[in-house]
Scaffold this motif. Sequence first.
Motif, mmCIF file in Angstrom:
data_model
loop_
_atom_site.group_PDB
_atom_site.id
_atom_site.type_symbol
_atom_site.label_atom_id
_atom_site.label_comp_id
_atom_site.label_asym_id
_atom_site.label_seq_id
_atom_site.Cartn_x
_atom_site.Cartn_y
_atom_site.Cartn_z
ATOM 1 N N LEU A 261 10.747 14.824 -2.338
ATOM 2 C CA LEU A 261 11.301 14.548 -1.009
ATOM 3 C C LEU A 261 10.554 13.392 -0.350
ATOM 4 C CD1 LEU A 261 13.336 15.531 1.140
ATOM 5 C CD2 LEU A 261 11.543 17.052 1.999
ATOM 6 N N GLY A 262 9.235 13.357 -0.535
ATOM 7 C CA GLY A 262 8.460 12.253 0.013
ATOM 8 C C GLY A 262 8.750 10.942 -0.675
ATOM 9 N N ASN A 263 8.986 10.982 -1.974
ATOM 10 C CA ASN A 263 9.238 9.753 -2.728
ATOM 11 C C ASN A 263 10.608 9.157 -2.432
ATOM 12 O OD1 ASN A 263 8.314 7.965 -5.023
ATOM 13 N ND2 ASN A 263 10.255 8.673 -5.861
ATOM 14 N N ALA A 264 11.559 9.997 -2.052
ATOM 15 C CA ALA A 264 12.950 9.573 -1.916
ATOM 16 C C ALA A 264 13.171 8.350 -1.029
ATOM 17 C CB ALA A 264 13.791 10.758 -1.414
ATOM 18 N N PRO A 265 12.550 8.255 0.159
ATOM 19 C CA PRO A 265 12.922 7.153 1.063
ATOM 20 C C PRO A 265 12.267 5.817 0.769
ATOM 21 C CG PRO A 265 12.035 9.074 2.267
ATOM 22 C CD PRO A 265 11.675 9.221 0.845
ATOM 23 N N PHE A 266 11.346 5.734 -0.168
ATOM 24 C CA PHE A 266 10.488 4.555 -0.211
ATOM 25 C C PHE A 266 11.211 3.250 -0.483
ATOM 26 C CE2 PHE A 266 6.843 7.267 0.115
ATOM 27 C CZ PHE A 266 5.901 6.430 0.710
ATOM 28 N N HIS A 267 12.148 3.208 -1.409
ATOM 29 C CA HIS A 267 12.778 1.922 -1.680
ATOM 30 C C HIS A 267 13.676 1.457 -0.535
ATOM 31 C CE1 HIS A 267 11.553 2.772 -5.953
ATOM 32 N NE2 HIS A 267 11.036 1.593 -5.704
ATOM 33 N N PRO A 268 14.534 2.296 0.039
ATOM 34 C CA PRO A 268 15.272 1.821 1.209
ATOM 35 C C PRO A 268 14.355 1.463 2.378
ATOM 36 C CG PRO A 268 15.744 4.153 0.763
ATOM 37 C CD PRO A 268 15.012 3.604 -0.421
ATOM 38 N N VAL A 269 13.275 2.208 2.567
ATOM 39 C CA VAL A 269 12.314 1.887 3.635
ATOM 40 C C VAL A 269 11.641 0.550 3.367
ATOM 41 C CG1 VAL A 269 10.035 2.510 4.527
ATOM 42 C CG2 VAL A 269 11.833 4.221 4.466
ATOM 43 N N LEU B 270 8.479 18.919 -2.825
ATOM 44 C CA LEU B 270 7.957 18.207 -1.654
ATOM 45 C C LEU B 270 7.586 16.766 -2.000
ATOM 46 C CD1 LEU B 270 5.727 21.033 -0.144
ATOM 47 C CD2 LEU B 270 7.768 20.032 0.908
ATOM 48 N N ALA B 271 6.964 16.573 -3.176
ATOM 49 C CA ALA B 271 6.612 15.215 -3.591
ATOM 50 C C ALA B 271 7.868 14.379 -3.832
ATOM 51 C CB ALA B 271 5.748 15.259 -4.845
ATOM 52 N N LEU C 46 0.834 -1.210 0.000
ATOM 53 C CA LEU C 46 0.000 0.000 0.000
ATOM 54 C C LEU C 46 0.866 1.257 0.000
ATOM 55 C CD1 LEU C 46 -2.731 1.448 0.217
ATOM 56 C CD2 LEU C 46 -2.605 1.123 2.706
ATOM 57 N N ALA C 47 1.907 1.257 0.819
ATOM 58 C CA ALA C 47 2.803 2.417 0.882
ATOM 59 C C ALA C 47 3.513 2.633 -0.449
ATOM 60 C CB ALA C 47 3.822 2.227 2.012
ATOM 61 N N HIS C 48 3.994 1.541 -1.043
ATOM 62 C CA HIS C 48 4.717 1.666 -2.306
ATOM 63 C C HIS C 48 3.788 2.121 -3.432
ATOM 64 C CE1 HIS C 48 7.084 -0.204 -5.817
ATOM 65 N NE2 HIS C 48 7.753 0.852 -5.409
ATOM 66 N N GLY C 49 2.567 1.614 -3.446
ATOM 67 C CA GLY C 49 1.603 2.083 -4.431
ATOM 68 C C GLY C 49 1.338 3.571 -4.296
ATOM 69 N N SER C 50 1.323 4.060 -3.054
ATOM 70 C CA SER C 50 1.122 5.493 -2.822
ATOM 71 C C SER C 50 2.269 6.310 -3.401
ATOM 72 C CB SER C 50 0.995 5.772 -1.321
ATOM 73 O OG SER C 50 -0.079 5.050 -0.762
ATOM 74 N N SER C 51 3.499 5.804 -3.262
ATOM 75 C CA SER C 51 4.644 6.550 -3.798
ATOM 76 C C SER C 51 4.565 6.645 -5.316
ATOM 77 C CB SER C 51 5.963 5.901 -3.360
ATOM 78 O OG SER C 51 6.247 4.733 -4.100
ATOM 79 N N HIS C 52 4.184 5.564 -5.986
ATOM 80 C CA HIS C 52 4.061 5.608 -7.439
ATOM 81 C C HIS C 52 2.887 6.478 -7.864
ATOM 82 C CE1 HIS C 52 6.810 2.308 -9.077
ATOM 83 N NE2 HIS C 52 7.176 2.531 -7.828
ATOM 84 N N PHE C 53 1.834 6.485 -7.073
ATOM 85 C CA PHE C 53 0.704 7.371 -7.349
ATOM 86 C C PHE C 53 1.177 8.818 -7.399
ATOM 87 C CE2 PHE C 53 -2.669 10.200 -6.071
ATOM 88 C CZ PHE C 53 -3.810 9.712 -6.689
ATOM 89 N N PHE C 54 2.040 9.202 -6.463
ATOM 90 C CA PHE C 54 2.492 10.589 -6.396
ATOM 91 C C PHE C 54 3.546 10.921 -7.440
ATOM 92 C CE2 PHE C 54 -0.067 10.987 -2.707
ATOM 93 C CZ PHE C 54 -0.313 12.340 -2.578
ATOM 94 N N HIS C 55 4.087 9.914 -8.143
ATOM 95 C CA HIS C 55 4.885 10.223 -9.330
ATOM 96 C C HIS C 55 4.032 10.987 -10.335
ATOM 97 C CE1 HIS C 55 7.947 6.643 -8.926
ATOM 98 N NE2 HIS C 55 7.890 7.393 -7.843
ATOM 99 N N LEU C 56 2.746 10.633 -10.350
ATOM 100 C CA LEU C 56 1.823 11.181 -11.344
ATOM 101 C C LEU C 56 0.787 12.095 -10.706
ATOM 102 C CD1 LEU C 56 1.298 7.946 -13.479
ATOM 103 C CD2 LEU C 56 2.906 9.813 -13.871
ATOM 104 N N ALA D 185 2.549 18.055 -0.132
ATOM 105 C CA ALA D 185 2.741 18.347 -1.556
ATOM 106 C C ALA D 185 1.397 18.519 -2.257
ATOM 107 C CB ALA D 185 3.540 17.226 -2.217
ATOM 108 N N GLY D 186 0.437 17.639 -1.959
ATOM 109 C CA GLY D 186 -0.877 17.754 -2.572
ATOM 110 C C GLY D 186 -1.573 19.048 -2.212
#
Length: 420
Positions: free
Chosen positions: A118-126, A115-116, A25-35, A96-97
Amino acid sequence: MQPTPNASAPASLREDARTIGLIGLAHGSSHFFHLLLPPLFPFLIADFGFSYSELGLLLSVFFVVSGVGQALAGFVVDRVGARPVLFFALACFAVAGLTAASASGYAGLLVASVLAGLGNAPFHPVDFTILNKRVSPARLGHGFSVHGISGNLGWATAPVFMAGIATAAGSWRVACASGAGLALVVLAIMVLNRDALDDRHGARGVQPAAAGPAGTVPEHPLAFLKLPAVWLCFSFFFWSTCSLSAIQSFASPALQQLYGIPLTTTALVVTAYMLCGAAGMVLGGFLVGRVQRLEKTISVCLLASAALLTLVGLGVLPGMVALAVAALAGAGIGIAGPSRDMLIKRAAPPGATGRVYGTVYSGLDLGFSVAAPVFGALLDGGMNSAIFYGSALALVLGVVSAGFVGVGVAARSRRAAVPA
């Protein structure tokens, strides 16, 4: 007093599924905010008169911030843990939204992109730190599969969600505010289930690292950067993302020009490509545990996808068949996804999971930021077939990188198997 969970005890299916679902769910949210902004470009052009070049720069800013931040975030994750960093990232998406919703011009949208990013940055290491530490090894391949599927679903959902709300409400600002609301809902779910995301205490299926001999000097935190496998993995992500960027951003207009299909129809190719990729990842999750030389799976799948994209670029297929073939190429990339993530895990030195994933996955952000203007220029120059040829070539170069990583991992395994 609650008993402390035994780190060496195997996790139950329910516990693993809960952690995997939350990370998905978290990872899907990060990809959502790519767009967050791209589906709203026509609305922004209508309101502000921006050019596509100006709007494309917003994407470059997003991925530059995300790429630099991702490499740094890995160190933060290794030091303070993944869970608080995840909460921070989701909060950045919400801000960001709201910032985009209240933007009065280009500067406000630029701040929202920062801001988006910055939010996307940590997702893969997290994400990979939590998965590797909390999920049982036997189910880790499925965890990687769900992680990849959720990312594709995030990409597939964002255009429908953002453009749909903007059209229904007659306001792109309402769509941005709705995106912020979605991030807050996901953040609330993560906070309520925070015990399943704790990578510092009660981790399951992971043995603690053995202590070194007395007097041993600890390895420098940047020592992993000397490993060729890290940079080969980085290059693999760079090339595979260049390919994805070409399809995600430019396949629709290229198909329209090559085959004369209406844009309203070719716009479906990105969603279909992502859905085929998601289906491929389901199969890829099963293959991970059954294939020893993961680079072989990656090579076969990516080369097959490259062949399909080349066929589309030739312009010889019937129009709707070309759209279907382009979408089917996503399946090969999807099947390769879990093997890719497991290969990186095998290449990472012990104790450096966050740093390695952060550095390696920053190649994804660099790929997006570099490929978009290059392929955009090709399309502006009327080189429609080059979108598909270039995407295929990038996949071939990714196969070369993955092959070298696999050779290095195999050599290290052989050395470890030789008695001292």
